[in-house]
Every structure is written in C-alpha cells, then in structure tokens.
Write a protein that holds these residues in place. Structure first.
Motif, PDB file in Angstrom:
ATOM      1  N   MET A   1       0.844  -1.198   0.000  1.00 35.38           N
ATOM      2  CA  MET A   1       0.000   0.000   0.000  1.00 35.38           C
ATOM      3  C   MET A   1       0.875   1.242   0.000  1.00 35.38           C
ATOM      4  N   ALA A   2       0.466   2.254  -0.790  1.00 31.17           N
ATOM      5  CA  ALA A   2       1.230   3.492  -0.883  1.00 31.17           C
ATOM      6  C   ALA A   2       1.192   4.248   0.445  1.00 31.17           C
ATOM      7  N   ASN A   3       2.255   4.999   0.684  1.00 33.42           N
ATOM      8  CA  ASN A   3       2.313   5.805   1.894  1.00 33.42           C
ATOM      9  C   ASN A   3       1.180   6.825   1.899  1.00 33.42           C
ATOM     10  N   PRO A   4       0.704   7.221   3.084  1.00 35.35           N
ATOM     11  CA  PRO A   4      -0.358   8.221   3.136  1.00 35.35           C
ATOM     12  C   PRO A   4       0.137   9.580   2.660  1.00 35.35           C
ATOM     13  N   ILE A   5      -0.752  10.339   2.076  1.00 41.19           N
ATOM     14  CA  ILE A   5      -0.469  11.726   1.714  1.00 41.19           C
ATOM     15  C   ILE A   5      -0.899  12.599   2.885  1.00 41.19           C
ATOM     16  N   LEU A   6       0.001  13.428   3.354  1.00 39.89           N
ATOM     17  CA  LEU A   6      -0.331  14.335   4.448  1.00 39.89           C
ATOM     18  C   LEU A   6      -0.920  15.615   3.870  1.00 39.89           C
ATOM     19  N   VAL A   7      -2.107  16.003   4.332  1.00 42.39           N
ATOM     20  CA  VAL A   7      -2.769  17.217   3.862  1.00 42.39           C
ATOM     21  C   VAL A   7      -2.935  18.169   5.035  1.00 42.39           C
ATOM     22  N   THR A   8      -2.337  19.343   4.931  1.00 41.08           N
ATOM     23  CA  THR A   8      -2.591  20.383   5.926  1.00 41.08           C
ATOM     24  C   THR A   8      -3.775  21.214   5.439  1.00 41.08           C
ATOM     25  N   GLY A   9      -4.545  21.769   6.359  1.00 37.53           N
ATOM     26  CA  GLY A   9      -5.704  22.548   5.939  1.00 37.53           C
ATOM     27  C   GLY A   9      -6.795  21.700   5.314  1.00 37.53           C
ATOM     28  N   ALA A  60       3.142  13.539  12.880  1.00 37.49           N
ATOM     29  CA  ALA A  60       2.209  13.537  11.755  1.00 37.49           C
ATOM     30  C   ALA A  60       2.890  13.138  10.455  1.00 37.49           C
ATOM     31  N   LEU A  61       4.188  13.403  10.337  1.00 33.95           N
ATOM     32  CA  LEU A  61       4.921  13.118   9.106  1.00 33.95           C
ATOM     33  C   LEU A  61       5.519  11.716   9.070  1.00 33.95           C
ATOM     34  N   ASP A  62       5.323  10.947  10.110  1.00 33.09           N
ATOM     35  CA  ASP A  62       5.890   9.604  10.168  1.00 33.09           C
ATOM     36  C   ASP A  62       5.359   8.754   9.009  1.00 33.09           C
ATOM     37  N   GLY A  63       6.255   8.258   8.167  1.00 34.16           N
ATOM     38  CA  GLY A  63       5.861   7.404   7.060  1.00 34.16           C
ATOM     39  C   GLY A  63       5.306   8.131   5.853  1.00 34.16           C
ATOM     40  N   VAL A  64       5.373   9.458   5.847  1.00 38.06           N
ATOM     41  CA  VAL A  64       4.809  10.265   4.753  1.00 38.06           C
ATOM     42  C   VAL A  64       5.895  10.628   3.745  1.00 38.06           C
ATOM     43  N   GLU A  65       5.578  10.482   2.452  1.00 41.20           N
ATOM     44  CA  GLU A  65       6.505  10.876   1.393  1.00 41.20           C
ATOM     45  C   GLU A  65       6.011  12.093   0.606  1.00 41.20           C
ATOM     46  N   THR A  66       4.689  12.346   0.653  1.00 38.87           N
ATOM     47  CA  THR A  66       4.108  13.460  -0.087  1.00 38.87           C
ATOM     48  C   THR A  66       3.270  14.320   0.851  1.00 38.87           C
ATOM     49  N   VAL A  93      10.679  13.615   3.387  1.00 39.93           N
ATOM     50  CA  VAL A  93       9.586  13.810   2.434  1.00 39.93           C
ATOM     51  C   VAL A  93      10.157  13.998   1.026  1.00 39.93           C
ATOM     52  N   LYS A  94       9.480  13.409   0.020  1.00 40.46           N
ATOM     53  CA  LYS A  94       9.983  13.424  -1.349  1.00 40.46           C
ATOM     54  C   LYS A  94       9.255  14.394  -2.270  1.00 40.46           C
ATOM     55  N   HIS A  95       8.123  14.923  -1.826  1.00 42.64           N
ATOM     56  CA  HIS A  95       7.386  15.876  -2.672  1.00 42.64           C
ATOM     57  C   HIS A  95       6.512  16.739  -1.772  1.00 42.64           C
ATOM     58  N   LEU A  96       6.711  18.040  -1.876  1.00 41.20           N
ATOM     59  CA  LEU A  96       5.941  19.004  -1.090  1.00 41.20           C
ATOM     60  C   LEU A  96       5.188  19.920  -2.059  1.00 41.20           C
TER      61      LEU A  96
END
Length: 260
Positions: A1-9, A60-66, A93-96
C-alpha cells in the motif's frame, strides 16, 4: 500500500474538495487538524498538530513521502510553513506541494508577503516541490459581497479587480499535481473573467433581489497602486478555469432559496 499523503488545511474549503478526489484516486490521507476527530472513512485519518507552534508535526509526518500544504490564514503562513519544511526535511519527504496566491511576489500586503515567504521556504528546503499560485476563490468574493450588502451604502474601491476561480477547479489541479512529479512553480490558475469590485457587488445584489447605493472610493498607498496596476491578476498564459462568478452565484442563491 502506498504511503499516506499528508494534507494540511484539510478541513477547510479547499480541503473539503481535495480529500474525496485523493480517495477516488485510491490514496490514503492523513489530515492535520488542531482538533482531531474520528473519520467514517478508514482511508482518512485526522491527527492533532499545531503548525504555527510546531507541535505534533514530526509525529504527523511519520511514514509520509508526499505533503499537500493547504493550510493558511490571515498571517503567519511563512512561519507555519518553515516549521512544516523543517519537519518534512527530517522525515525525508519526497514531494511538497503548496497552494499560494497570484500576486505573492507583487502585491505589498502582509498576506501576500507571508505567502511569498512560504514559497521561498519550500523552494530553498532541498525537498522536491511544486507550487501553484491561484486567484481568489469565488467563496471569498461571496463572503465579501455578503458583508458589504449589509451596509446601507456600499463602498466600491476604484481600480480593484479580481479574476476569481472556482475552488473545486483548484482542488482538481492540486490533486493532479500532488499525484505527479515535482514541477517547481507551475502556471497560475485563474478564473475565466475579470471583475471590478463594483461588478462583484452588483451581480450579487441582483442575484439576491436586493438594492443598495454604491459609492466609489480610492484605495491609497502602495497597495492601491498595485491593485490598480493589476498586480493581483494573471493575464499572461495562466491555466484558466471554466466556472464563472455568475455560475457560482446561481448555484449559491438556489441553495439559499431551497433552505429558506
């Protein structure tokens, strides 16, 4: 399964459109919120975090790449973004992806300058990034028009123009960019028509069947000159949305009438 995408706001207007689009694309989403909540969707998780204070960001960023950075406010966006960038660097993180505003580098107001500061923090972070500058949303113009309509006489700042865009179209573009490769500063996203402040108020009043006197006023100083020069507009080869302010108004007024 792909890593979760973290969304602020993710709990705001734009976030409300972005989350279902990311889920439709099959991605799990982690949403930063000052007030964590339970989600009815197992693919959406809300986590507590204070970007401005810097609390809870690392967890919150644990395991997040995007990261899709939508959070914003009247002030402090540059500080909150620097806190996010520092934590994202530590987390690998690989993409912000960041949503900014057209005129961030030209309009001499604190809100725009904070957005520019946030842009620079991201661009200088060493993290691969994508930034989209968008025009003001129809939702913002509606809020302004509603407040002004409560006045017996509406002041109309001369020379101030807007190129409003539909928030759903911005959300769709952001999701496309988030699921793609880092692209740096991409083409602006604006609405299909330019409106003066008087046009915005007049069309709102007509849609609601109201009448008000309107009085022209002049905006002084550097900010006034910037707006009169169209520094908040994007007229040279932006990506242009399709929904107009009039389309948005028809939809909103119909909803109000149905509720009433």
């Amino acid at each position: 399964m792909a890593n979760p995408i973290l969304v602020t706001g993710g709990t705001g207007t734009l976030g409300g459109h972005v989350l279902p689009l990311l889920r439709e694309a099959g991605r799990t989403v982690r949403v930063l919120s000052r007030n964590p909540r339970e989600s009815s969707d197992r693919g959406v998780e809300y986590v507590g975090c204070d970007l401005l204070g810097g609390e809870g960001i690392d967890a919150a960023l644990d395991g997040v790449e995007t990261v899709l950075h939508l959070a914003g406010g009247p002030k402090g966006d540059d500080v909150a973004t620097r806190n996010l960038v520092d934590a994202a660097s530590r987390a690998g993180v690989k993409h912000l992806v960041y949503i900014s505003v057209i005129g961030a580098d030209t309009v001499p107001l604190g809100y725009f300058q904070a957005k520019l500061g946030a842009e620079r923090a991201i661009a200088e972070s060493g993290i691969p990034w994508t930034t989209l500058r968008a025009a003001q949303f129809h939702d913002l113009l509606l809020t302004m028009a509603e407040k002004m309509a409560k006045m017996p006489v509406i002041p109309v700042p001369g020379g101030i123009r807007f190129q409003p865009v539909d928030s759903r179209e911005v959300a769709a573009r952001l999701v496309e960019l988030t699921l793609g490769e880092p692209a740096g500063l991409v083409a602006d996203l604006a609405g299909p028509k330019v409106y003066g402040m008087g046009d915005v108020n007049r069309t709102y009043l007509q849609a609601r069947g109201k009448h008000r006197l309107m009085m022209p006023v002049r905006v002084p100083g550097k900010a006034g000159r910037a707006y009169r020069a169209g520094d908040n507009l994007s007229l040279n080869n932006p990506v242009v949305g399709t929904r107009t302010w009039e389309d948005f108004l028809v939809e909103k007024v119909e909803k109000v009438e149905k509720v009433a």
